[in-house]
Design a protein around this motif. Structure first.
Motif, PDB file in Angstrom:
ATOM      1  N   THR A   1       0.845  -1.187   0.000  1.00 37.27           N
ATOM      2  CA  THR A   1       0.000   0.000   0.000  1.00 37.27           C
ATOM      3  C   THR A   1       0.881   1.237   0.000  1.00 37.27           C
TER       4      THR A   1
ATOM      5  N   ARG B   1       0.887   1.727   9.851  1.00 29.24           N
ATOM      6  CA  ARG B   1      -0.436   1.628   9.224  1.00 29.24           C
ATOM      7  C   ARG B   1      -1.336   2.766   9.678  1.00 29.24           C
TER       8      ARG B   1
ATOM      9  N   SER C   1      -0.004   4.992   6.404  1.00 31.41           N
ATOM     10  CA  SER C   1      -0.718   4.363   5.296  1.00 31.41           C
ATOM     11  C   SER C   1      -1.834   5.272   4.789  1.00 31.41           C
TER      12      SER C   1
ATOM     13  N   ARG D   1      -4.457   4.044   3.505  1.00 31.95           N
ATOM     14  CA  ARG D   1      -5.694   3.357   3.824  1.00 31.95           C
ATOM     15  C   ARG D   1      -6.200   3.804   5.181  1.00 31.95           C
ATOM     16  N   THR D   2      -7.506   3.671   5.385  1.00 37.56           N
ATOM     17  CA  THR D   2      -8.080   4.020   6.679  1.00 37.56           C
ATOM     18  C   THR D   2      -7.796   2.908   7.680  1.00 37.56           C
TER      19      THR D   2
END
Length: 286
Positions: free
Chosen positions: A192, A259, A263, A265-266
């Motif tokens: 990611t 993360r 990241s 992403r959520t």
């Protein structure tokens, strides 16, 4: 302050939702099997390159073993002397077993980082090639660390700075290289996009904690050899195993921090399973 507490709770919930303790046990086991073979592969490949880079093996021994706990460095030094420091000393079968063991270590590391990032499994061949490439990258990292440490020592002797600056510079170099390798693992294994600045900050923090832990482990191992009567000769092995478990936990929690903060992403909350439909289908109690 409350935001940090909420963040910590979310990370801990994710840690247990992803079976963090079980993953840490597996990773520490792979570290136990893979770290020493990795060092032997470093010295063996240096012996293979002895004609291209004379003195490389001696540089690696002098610069790398100084960063290991004393008892562990003595074990490695003894084994290196036993193997004869020759390119043919480690047989093809032994080198193959070492390579496979180190490969499985990076396989485990890839699986854990991908799991903690919530990533999907890669195609089989691609995943194997990535792990093989990371094994090569780790060897190059050790070479670079040893050569740069030697360069710092030569520069120190040439300029003539105070003696206290030499170990500080060498330690700083080790922290920087380790943090860069940790960041590389996050980029390659997570699957990611990651924000660079938070990633580097977390990587430097994780590397610093790792080196402090390694220093404390060296003190513990030396203390255990003299004081832990219950374990006797096994005190060093027990202390080393505890150290590897702590190291595995550092990697897992640092990955969760990456993360959360780095990241794109959520970071989804861990939700309780929905049992409403299951309860509707359950037959009534008699």
């Amino acid at each position: 302050m409350m935001n940090h507490i909420v963040t910590l709770r979310r990370i801990i919930r994710r840690y247990y939702a992803e079976n963090g303790p079980l993953l840490a046990k597996g990773l520490s086991y792979n570290f136990l099997l893979g770290l020493l073979p990795l060092l032997f592969l470093v010295f063996w490949t240096a012996a293979m390159l002895i004609h291209l880079a004379p003195g490389l093996q001696e540089v690696l021994e002098e610069e790398i073993l100084t960063y290991l706990p004393a008892q562990m460095a003595e074990i490695v030094r003894y084994q290196i002397a036993y193997l004869g420091r020759a390119k043919g000393a480690i047989g093809t079968l032994t080198a193959g077993i070492f390579s496979v063991t180190v490969f499985f270590l990076f396989e485990s590391l890839e699986r854990i980082i991908r799991t903690m990032h919530g990533g999907k499994a890669r195609p089989w061949l691609r995943a194997r090639l990535i792990s093989a490439g990371m094994v090569l990258a780790s060897l190059l990292l050790v070479y670079a660390s040893a050569i740069l440490s030697l360069g710092i020592r030569i520069f120190h002797e040439y300029v003539g700075f105070g003696g206290d600056l030499l170990p500080l510079a060498a330690r700083s170099l080790a922290v920087v290289l380790t943090s860069l390798f940790f960041a590389l693992c996050q980029i390659v294994y997570s699957g990611t996009p990651l924000r660079v600045i938070p990633l580097l900050i977390i990587s430097f923090a994780a590397s610093g904690i790792w080196h402090v832990t390694a220093y404390m482990a060296g003190l513990l191992i030396r203390y255990a050899g003299r004081r832990f009567i219950v374990y006797g000769a096994l005190a060093t092995a027990v202390s080393y195993t505890i150290f590897l478990r702590v190291f595995a936990e550092i990697i897992i929690f640092s990955t969760l921090l990456v993360r959360y903060y780095s990241s794109l992403r959520t970071f989804d909350e861990v939700k309780a399973p929905d049992t409403s439909q299951r309860d509707k289908k359950r037959p009534p109690d008699v």
